[in-house]
Scaffold this motif. Structure first.
Motif, short mmCIF file in Angstrom:
data_model
loop_
_atom_site.label_atom_id
_atom_site.label_comp_id
_atom_site.label_asym_id
_atom_site.label_seq_id
_atom_site.Cartn_x
_atom_site.Cartn_y
_atom_site.Cartn_z
N MET A 1 27.53 33.39 120.96
CA MET A 1 27.98 34.71 120.48
C MET A 1 29.37 34.60 119.83
SD MET A 1 27.12 37.86 120.23
CE MET A 1 27.83 39.48 119.98
N ALA A 2 30.27 33.87 120.53
CA ALA A 2 31.62 33.71 119.99
C ALA A 2 31.60 32.99 118.65
CB ALA A 2 32.49 32.95 120.99
N GLU A 3 30.69 32.01 118.53
CA GLU A 3 30.58 31.28 117.28
C GLU A 3 30.12 32.18 116.15
OE1 GLU A 3 30.69 28.11 114.59
OE2 GLU A 3 31.58 28.38 116.58
N ARG A 4 29.17 33.09 116.44
CA ARG A 4 28.70 34.03 115.42
C ARG A 4 29.80 34.98 114.97
NH1 ARG A 4 22.65 36.07 117.32
NH2 ARG A 4 21.59 34.04 117.11
N ILE A 5 30.60 35.45 115.94
CA ILE A 5 31.70 36.35 115.61
C ILE A 5 32.73 35.62 114.74
CG2 ILE A 5 33.63 37.66 116.56
CD1 ILE A 5 31.88 38.27 118.98
N ARG A 6 33.01 34.36 115.09
CA ARG A 6 33.97 33.58 114.31
C ARG A 6 33.49 33.37 112.88
NH1 ARG A 6 34.84 28.66 112.61
NH2 ARG A 6 32.87 27.89 113.47
N ARG A 7 32.20 33.07 112.74
CA ARG A 7 31.65 32.88 111.40
C ARG A 7 31.68 34.17 110.59
NH1 ARG A 7 26.26 29.09 112.27
NH2 ARG A 7 27.37 27.19 112.92
N ALA A 8 31.34 35.30 111.25
CA ALA A 8 31.36 36.59 110.55
C ALA A 8 32.77 36.94 110.10
CB ALA A 8 30.79 37.69 111.44
N ALA A 9 33.77 36.66 110.98
CA ALA A 9 35.15 36.97 110.64
C ALA A 9 35.67 36.11 109.49
CB ALA A 9 36.04 36.78 111.87
N GLY A 10 35.05 34.94 109.29
CA GLY A 10 35.47 34.08 108.20
C GLY A 10 34.66 34.24 106.93
N SER A 11 33.73 35.19 106.93
CA SER A 11 32.87 35.38 105.77
C SER A 11 33.58 36.18 104.69
CB SER A 11 31.57 36.08 106.18
OG SER A 11 31.85 37.41 106.58
N TRP A 12 33.07 36.04 103.46
CA TRP A 12 33.65 36.80 102.35
C TRP A 12 33.40 38.29 102.52
CZ3 TRP A 12 37.12 35.68 98.82
CH2 TRP A 12 37.28 36.55 97.74
N ASP A 13 32.25 38.68 103.07
CA ASP A 13 31.96 40.10 103.33
C ASP A 13 33.04 40.71 104.21
OD1 ASP A 13 29.70 39.63 101.90
OD2 ASP A 13 28.30 39.94 103.56
N PHE A 14 33.43 39.98 105.24
CA PHE A 14 34.46 40.47 106.16
C PHE A 14 35.79 40.62 105.44
CE2 PHE A 14 37.85 39.71 109.29
CZ PHE A 14 37.56 40.71 110.21
N LEU A 15 36.13 39.66 104.60
CA LEU A 15 37.38 39.74 103.85
C LEU A 15 37.40 40.95 102.92
CD1 LEU A 15 37.91 35.97 102.92
CD2 LEU A 15 39.02 37.27 104.74
N VAL A 16 36.25 41.26 102.30
CA VAL A 16 36.18 42.44 101.43
C VAL A 16 36.40 43.72 102.24
CG1 VAL A 16 34.63 43.82 99.99
CG2 VAL A 16 34.69 41.34 99.72
N LEU A 17 35.79 43.80 103.41
CA LEU A 17 35.96 44.99 104.25
C LEU A 17 37.40 45.11 104.74
CD1 LEU A 17 32.63 44.89 106.30
CD2 LEU A 17 33.17 46.25 104.28
N VAL A 18 38.03 43.98 105.08
CA VAL A 18 39.44 44.01 105.47
C VAL A 18 40.31 44.49 104.32
CG1 VAL A 18 41.41 42.56 106.12
CG2 VAL A 18 39.22 42.27 107.28
N ALA A 19 40.03 43.99 103.11
CA ALA A 19 40.78 44.41 101.93
C ALA A 19 40.61 45.91 101.70
CB ALA A 19 40.32 43.63 100.70
N LEU A 20 39.40 46.43 101.91
CA LEU A 20 39.15 47.86 101.75
C LEU A 20 39.99 48.67 102.73
CD1 LEU A 20 37.62 50.31 100.67
CD2 LEU A 20 35.74 49.74 102.24
N VAL A 21 40.01 48.24 103.98
CA VAL A 21 40.80 48.95 105.00
C VAL A 21 42.29 48.92 104.63
CG1 VAL A 21 41.53 48.95 107.42
CG2 VAL A 21 39.13 48.57 106.84
#
Length: 333
Positions: A1-21
Protein backbone atom coordinates in the motif's frame (compact mmCIF):
# COMPACT_ATOMS: atom_id res chain seq x y z
CA UNK A 1 0.00 0.00 0.00
CA UNK A 2 2.80 2.39 0.95
CA UNK A 3 4.56 1.64 -2.31
CA UNK A 4 1.41 2.49 -4.30
CA UNK A 5 1.01 5.78 -2.44
CA UNK A 6 4.66 6.64 -3.09
CA UNK A 7 4.29 5.90 -6.79
CA UNK A 8 1.08 7.95 -7.03
CA UNK A 9 2.75 10.88 -5.24
CA UNK A 10 5.58 10.77 -7.77
CA UNK A 11 3.34 10.62 -10.82
CA UNK A 12 2.85 13.46 -13.27
CA UNK A 13 -0.91 13.44 -12.56
CA UNK A 14 -0.18 14.17 -8.91
CA UNK A 15 2.19 17.00 -9.83
CA UNK A 16 -0.51 18.57 -12.02
CA UNK A 17 -3.04 18.42 -9.19
CA UNK A 18 -0.49 19.93 -6.77
CA UNK A 19 0.19 22.72 -9.26
CA UNK A 20 -3.57 23.35 -9.53
CA UNK A 21 -3.92 23.64 -5.75
CA UNK A 22 -0.93 26.00 -5.54
CA UNK A 23 -2.25 28.23 -8.32
CA UNK A 24 -5.69 28.40 -6.69
CA UNK A 25 -4.25 29.24 -3.26
CA UNK A 26 -1.79 31.84 -4.57
CA UNK A 27 -4.46 33.37 -6.80
CA UNK A 28 -7.03 33.53 -3.98
CA UNK A 29 -4.51 35.29 -1.73
CA UNK A 30 -3.04 37.72 -4.26
CA UNK A 31 -5.85 38.46 -6.74
CA UNK A 32 -9.22 39.80 -5.66
CA UNK A 33 -12.15 37.74 -6.93
CA UNK A 34 -10.38 34.42 -7.53
CA UNK A 35 -12.12 32.83 -4.54
CA UNK A 36 -15.58 34.01 -5.62
CA UNK A 37 -18.27 31.68 -7.05
CA UNK A 38 -18.52 33.98 -10.08
CA UNK A 39 -14.85 33.37 -10.90
CA UNK A 40 -15.30 29.60 -10.79
CA UNK A 41 -18.41 29.82 -12.92
CA UNK A 42 -16.37 31.48 -15.69
CA UNK A 43 -13.53 28.98 -15.25
CA UNK A 44 -15.94 26.09 -15.76
CA UNK A 45 -17.70 27.72 -18.72
CA UNK A 46 -14.32 28.26 -20.40
CA UNK A 47 -13.15 24.75 -19.55
CA UNK A 48 -16.23 22.91 -20.89
CA UNK A 49 -15.45 23.05 -24.66
CA UNK A 50 -11.74 22.42 -24.02
CA UNK A 51 -12.51 19.39 -21.86
CA UNK A 52 -15.06 17.97 -24.31
CA UNK A 53 -12.49 18.03 -27.12
CA UNK A 54 -9.56 16.98 -24.92
CA UNK A 55 -11.23 13.71 -23.85
CA UNK A 56 -11.15 11.92 -27.24
CA UNK A 57 -7.99 13.74 -28.28
CA UNK A 58 -6.23 12.22 -25.26
CA UNK A 59 -6.99 8.73 -26.53
CA UNK A 60 -5.94 9.69 -30.05
CA UNK A 61 -2.58 11.12 -28.95
CA UNK A 62 -1.93 8.03 -26.82
CA UNK A 63 -2.04 6.03 -30.08
CA UNK A 64 0.65 8.31 -31.52
CA UNK A 65 -1.64 10.42 -33.72
CA UNK A 66 -2.87 14.01 -33.43
CA UNK A 67 -5.74 16.16 -34.71
CA UNK A 68 -5.04 19.86 -35.20
CA UNK A 69 -8.36 20.53 -36.95
CA UNK A 70 -10.52 20.36 -33.80
CA UNK A 71 -11.05 24.12 -33.47
CA UNK A 72 -11.92 24.39 -37.17
CA UNK A 73 -14.51 21.61 -36.80
CA UNK A 74 -15.92 23.57 -33.87
CA UNK A 75 -16.14 26.71 -36.00
CA UNK A 76 -17.68 24.85 -38.93
CA UNK A 77 -20.37 23.31 -36.72
CA UNK A 78 -21.15 26.80 -35.36
CA UNK A 79 -21.65 28.23 -38.85
CA UNK A 80 -23.76 25.28 -40.04
CA UNK A 81 -25.94 25.63 -36.95
CA UNK A 82 -26.32 29.36 -37.65
CA UNK A 83 -27.03 28.83 -41.34
CA UNK A 84 -29.71 26.24 -40.66
CA UNK A 85 -31.31 28.46 -38.03
CA UNK A 86 -31.35 31.42 -40.43
CA UNK A 87 -32.88 29.11 -43.08
CA UNK A 88 -35.83 28.25 -40.86
CA UNK A 89 -34.72 25.09 -39.02
CA UNK A 90 -35.79 26.00 -35.50
CA UNK A 91 -35.68 22.59 -33.83
CA UNK A 92 -32.75 22.31 -31.40
CA UNK A 93 -32.61 18.48 -31.52
CA UNK A 94 -32.42 18.59 -35.34
CA UNK A 95 -29.66 21.20 -35.25
CA UNK A 96 -27.72 19.17 -32.68
CA UNK A 97 -27.99 15.98 -34.72
CA UNK A 98 -26.93 17.70 -37.96
CA UNK A 99 -23.91 19.31 -36.28
CA UNK A 100 -22.87 16.04 -34.66
CA UNK A 101 -23.20 14.27 -38.01
CA UNK A 102 -21.03 16.98 -39.55
CA UNK A 103 -18.42 16.44 -36.85
CA UNK A 104 -18.48 12.70 -37.51
CA UNK A 105 -17.97 13.37 -41.23
CA UNK A 106 -15.03 15.72 -40.59
CA UNK A 107 -13.43 13.20 -38.26
CA UNK A 108 -14.01 10.39 -40.77
CA UNK A 109 -12.25 12.39 -43.49
CA UNK A 110 -9.22 12.84 -41.22
CA UNK A 111 -9.32 9.18 -40.25
CA UNK A 112 -9.54 7.93 -43.82
CA UNK A 113 -6.54 9.96 -44.96
CA UNK A 114 -4.48 8.70 -42.04
CA UNK A 115 -5.55 5.05 -41.85
CA UNK A 116 -6.44 4.24 -45.47
CA UNK A 117 -3.79 6.26 -47.31
CA UNK A 118 -1.10 6.10 -44.63
CA UNK A 119 -0.56 9.86 -44.46
CA UNK A 120 0.86 11.44 -41.28
CA UNK A 121 -1.89 12.86 -39.08
CA UNK A 122 0.09 16.05 -38.44
CA UNK A 123 0.16 16.93 -42.13
CA UNK A 124 -3.43 15.80 -42.77
CA UNK A 125 -4.96 17.78 -39.93
CA UNK A 126 -2.93 20.90 -40.70
CA UNK A 127 -4.57 20.73 -44.12
CA UNK A 128 -8.07 20.08 -42.79
CA UNK A 129 -7.57 22.81 -40.17
CA UNK A 130 -7.43 25.28 -43.06
CA UNK A 131 -10.06 23.41 -45.11
CA UNK A 132 -12.73 23.27 -42.41
CA UNK A 133 -12.14 26.87 -41.35
CA UNK A 134 -12.40 27.93 -44.98
CA UNK A 135 -15.69 26.03 -45.32
CA UNK A 136 -16.94 27.87 -42.24
CA UNK A 137 -16.28 31.20 -43.95
CA UNK A 138 -17.90 29.94 -47.16
CA UNK A 139 -20.98 28.88 -45.18
CA UNK A 140 -21.53 32.10 -43.28
CA UNK A 141 -19.03 34.64 -44.57
CA UNK A 142 -18.22 37.37 -42.09
CA UNK A 143 -21.80 37.51 -40.79
CA UNK A 144 -22.95 36.53 -37.32
CA UNK A 145 -26.21 34.78 -36.46
CA UNK A 146 -27.27 35.87 -33.00
CA UNK A 147 -31.07 35.72 -32.75
CA UNK A 148 -31.40 32.37 -30.97
CA UNK A 149 -34.17 31.92 -28.38
CA UNK A 150 -33.14 32.95 -24.89
CA UNK A 151 -34.43 29.62 -23.62
CA UNK A 152 -31.63 27.97 -25.63
CA UNK A 153 -28.84 30.39 -24.78
CA UNK A 154 -29.75 30.77 -21.11
CA UNK A 155 -30.35 27.04 -20.80
CA UNK A 156 -26.88 26.18 -22.09
CA UNK A 157 -25.22 28.11 -19.25
CA UNK A 158 -27.89 27.68 -16.57
CA UNK A 159 -26.52 26.72 -13.14
CA UNK A 160 -27.34 23.60 -11.20
CA UNK A 161 -30.26 24.49 -8.89
CA UNK A 162 -28.90 25.97 -5.68
CA UNK A 163 -25.37 26.36 -7.07
CA UNK A 164 -23.49 28.68 -9.41
CA UNK A 165 -21.90 25.79 -11.33
CA UNK A 166 -23.28 25.38 -14.90
CA UNK A 167 -25.28 22.19 -15.36
CA UNK A 168 -23.25 21.32 -18.47
CA UNK A 169 -20.47 20.23 -16.13
CA UNK A 170 -22.59 17.12 -15.48
CA UNK A 171 -22.47 16.25 -19.19
CA UNK A 172 -18.69 16.73 -19.18
CA UNK A 173 -18.35 14.58 -16.06
CA UNK A 174 -20.39 11.76 -17.64
CA UNK A 175 -18.27 11.92 -20.82
CA UNK A 176 -15.07 11.96 -18.75
CA UNK A 177 -16.16 8.84 -16.85
CA UNK A 178 -17.04 7.04 -20.10
CA UNK A 179 -13.71 7.86 -21.73
CA UNK A 180 -11.81 7.00 -18.53
CA UNK A 181 -13.50 3.60 -18.31
CA UNK A 182 -12.66 2.87 -21.95
CA UNK A 183 -9.04 3.95 -21.51
CA UNK A 184 -8.23 2.53 -18.10
CA UNK A 185 -10.59 -0.40 -17.57
CA UNK A 186 -11.12 -2.16 -20.90
CA UNK A 187 -9.04 -4.18 -23.38
CA UNK A 188 -9.62 -1.35 -25.87
CA UNK A 189 -7.70 1.02 -23.61
CA UNK A 190 -4.82 -1.41 -23.24
CA UNK A 191 -4.78 -1.70 -27.01
CA UNK A 192 -4.46 2.09 -27.32
CA UNK A 193 -1.32 2.11 -25.20
CA UNK A 194 0.04 -0.83 -27.17
CA UNK A 195 -0.57 1.01 -30.46
CA UNK A 196 1.19 4.10 -29.14
CA UNK A 197 4.21 2.10 -28.06
CA UNK A 198 4.49 -0.03 -31.20
CA UNK A 199 1.72 -0.19 -33.76
CA UNK A 200 3.44 -2.92 -35.82
CA UNK A 201 3.70 -5.22 -32.81
CA UNK A 202 0.08 -4.40 -31.99
CA UNK A 203 -1.00 -5.53 -35.45
CA UNK A 204 0.80 -8.84 -34.98
CA UNK A 205 -0.89 -9.18 -31.58
CA UNK A 206 -4.31 -8.89 -33.23
CA UNK A 207 -5.14 -5.25 -32.45
CA UNK A 208 -7.16 -3.56 -35.20
CA UNK A 209 -4.83 -0.56 -35.41
CA UNK A 210 -6.35 1.16 -38.45
CA UNK A 211 -9.95 0.71 -37.32
CA UNK A 212 -9.15 1.91 -33.80
CA UNK A 213 -7.44 5.08 -35.02
CA UNK A 214 -10.23 5.76 -37.51
CA UNK A 215 -12.94 5.68 -34.83
CA UNK A 216 -10.87 7.86 -32.54
CA UNK A 217 -10.70 10.50 -35.28
CA UNK A 218 -14.48 10.17 -35.68
CA UNK A 219 -15.01 10.57 -31.93
CA UNK A 220 -12.74 13.62 -31.87
CA UNK A 221 -14.70 15.20 -34.72
CA UNK A 222 -18.04 14.51 -33.02
CA UNK A 223 -16.90 15.96 -29.69
CA UNK A 224 -15.49 19.02 -31.47
CA UNK A 225 -18.90 19.58 -33.05
CA UNK A 226 -20.56 19.17 -29.64
CA UNK A 227 -18.20 21.81 -28.27
CA UNK A 228 -19.23 24.04 -31.21
CA UNK A 229 -22.91 23.69 -30.28
CA UNK A 230 -22.15 24.72 -26.70
CA UNK A 231 -19.94 27.58 -27.91
CA UNK A 232 -22.71 28.93 -30.15
CA UNK A 233 -25.32 28.83 -27.40
CA UNK A 234 -23.03 30.16 -24.68
CA UNK A 235 -22.09 33.26 -26.65
CA UNK A 236 -25.43 33.41 -28.53
CA UNK A 237 -23.52 33.89 -31.75
CA UNK A 238 -22.56 31.75 -34.73
CA UNK A 239 -19.46 33.10 -36.47
CA UNK A 240 -16.90 31.55 -38.80
CA UNK A 241 -14.07 32.51 -36.44
CA UNK A 242 -15.60 30.88 -33.37
CA UNK A 243 -12.97 28.93 -31.46
CA UNK A 244 -10.14 30.25 -33.60
CA UNK A 245 -6.88 29.12 -31.98
CA UNK A 246 -8.60 26.87 -29.45
CA UNK A 247 -6.59 23.87 -30.65
CA UNK A 248 -3.55 25.36 -28.89
CA UNK A 249 -5.34 25.34 -25.52
CA UNK A 250 -6.69 21.81 -26.06
CA UNK A 251 -3.34 20.31 -27.04
CA UNK A 252 -1.60 22.20 -24.22
CA UNK A 253 -4.07 20.70 -21.73
CA UNK A 254 -3.59 17.17 -23.05
CA UNK A 255 0.21 17.36 -23.04
CA UNK A 256 0.36 19.24 -19.73
CA UNK A 257 -1.81 16.44 -18.33
CA UNK A 258 1.05 14.01 -18.90
CA UNK A 259 0.14 12.48 -22.27
CA UNK A 260 3.25 11.85 -24.35
CA UNK A 261 3.23 13.52 -27.76
CA UNK A 262 4.95 10.35 -29.01
CA UNK A 263 2.12 8.13 -27.77
CA UNK A 264 1.93 5.21 -25.39
CA UNK A 265 1.77 7.16 -22.14
CA UNK A 266 -0.73 9.29 -20.22
CA UNK A 267 -4.10 9.26 -18.50
CA UNK A 268 -7.30 11.26 -18.22
CA UNK A 269 -6.97 12.37 -14.58
CA UNK A 270 -3.98 14.55 -15.36
CA UNK A 271 -5.67 15.92 -18.49
CA UNK A 272 -8.80 16.97 -16.58
CA UNK A 273 -6.60 18.60 -13.93
CA UNK A 274 -4.63 20.42 -16.63
CA UNK A 275 -7.83 21.73 -18.25
CA UNK A 276 -8.90 23.27 -14.94
CA UNK A 277 -5.37 24.53 -14.24
CA UNK A 278 -5.22 26.36 -17.57
CA UNK A 279 -8.68 27.82 -17.00
CA UNK A 280 -7.76 29.09 -13.53
CA UNK A 281 -4.51 30.58 -14.80
CA UNK A 282 -6.09 32.39 -17.73
CA UNK A 283 -9.02 33.79 -15.75
CA UNK A 284 -6.83 34.79 -12.79
CA UNK A 285 -4.41 36.60 -15.08
CA UNK A 286 -7.32 38.36 -16.76
CA UNK A 287 -8.52 39.55 -13.34
CA UNK A 288 -4.99 40.83 -12.74
CA UNK A 289 -5.27 42.88 -15.98
CA UNK A 290 -2.60 40.88 -17.79
CA UNK A 291 -2.72 41.66 -21.56
CA UNK A 292 -4.17 39.07 -23.93
CA UNK A 293 -0.82 38.66 -25.70
CA UNK A 294 0.77 37.66 -22.41
CA UNK A 295 -1.92 35.02 -21.93
CA UNK A 296 -0.94 33.49 -25.26
CA UNK A 297 2.69 33.49 -24.16
CA UNK A 298 1.71 31.72 -20.94
CA UNK A 299 -0.22 29.06 -22.88
CA UNK A 300 2.69 28.53 -25.27
CA UNK A 301 5.16 28.29 -22.39
CA UNK A 302 3.00 25.70 -20.66
CA UNK A 303 2.81 23.77 -23.92
CA UNK A 304 6.61 23.62 -24.04
CA UNK A 305 6.76 22.69 -20.37
CA UNK A 306 4.22 19.94 -20.93
CA UNK A 307 6.51 18.34 -23.51
CA UNK A 308 9.73 18.78 -21.56
CA UNK A 309 8.37 18.15 -18.04
CA UNK A 310 7.24 14.50 -18.21
CA UNK A 311 10.44 13.53 -20.04
CA UNK A 312 12.53 15.30 -17.41
CA UNK A 313 10.65 13.48 -14.63
CA UNK A 314 11.16 10.13 -16.39
CA UNK A 315 14.90 10.81 -16.79
CA UNK A 316 15.19 11.81 -13.11
CA UNK A 317 13.41 8.62 -12.02
CA UNK A 318 15.70 6.47 -14.15
CA UNK A 319 18.80 8.11 -12.65
CA UNK A 320 17.48 7.63 -9.12
CA UNK A 321 16.84 3.96 -9.81
CA UNK A 322 20.39 3.53 -11.10
CA UNK A 323 21.86 5.22 -8.03
CA UNK A 324 20.03 3.03 -5.51
CA UNK A 325 22.39 0.52 -3.97
CA UNK A 326 21.59 -3.07 -4.75
CA UNK A 327 21.67 -5.56 -1.92
CA UNK A 328 23.32 -8.88 -2.56
CA UNK A 329 22.82 -12.09 -0.67
CA UNK A 330 26.08 -13.21 0.94
CA UNK A 331 27.25 -16.63 -0.07
CA UNK A 332 29.10 -19.07 2.18
CA UNK A 333 32.25 -20.71 0.86
Amino acid sequence: MAERIRRAAGSWDFLVLVALVLVVVIGAVSIEGVASPRFWRFVILEAIPIAVIALPLTLLIITGEIDLSVASVLGLSCTVMGKLWASGVHSLPVLVLVCLALGVLCGAVNGLFVTRFGLPSLAVTIGTLALYRGLAYVTLGDKAIADYPTSWTDGAVAPIPGLTIPWMIIVVAVLAILFAVVLHATPVGRGLYAIGNNDEASRFAGVAVGKTKFWLFVATGAMSALAGIFWTLRFASARADNGNGLELAVIAAVLLGGVSIFGGRGGLLGVVGAVVLLGVLRNALQLADVPANALTIVTGSLLIASVVGPNAVAIARARLRRRRPTTSIPTTP
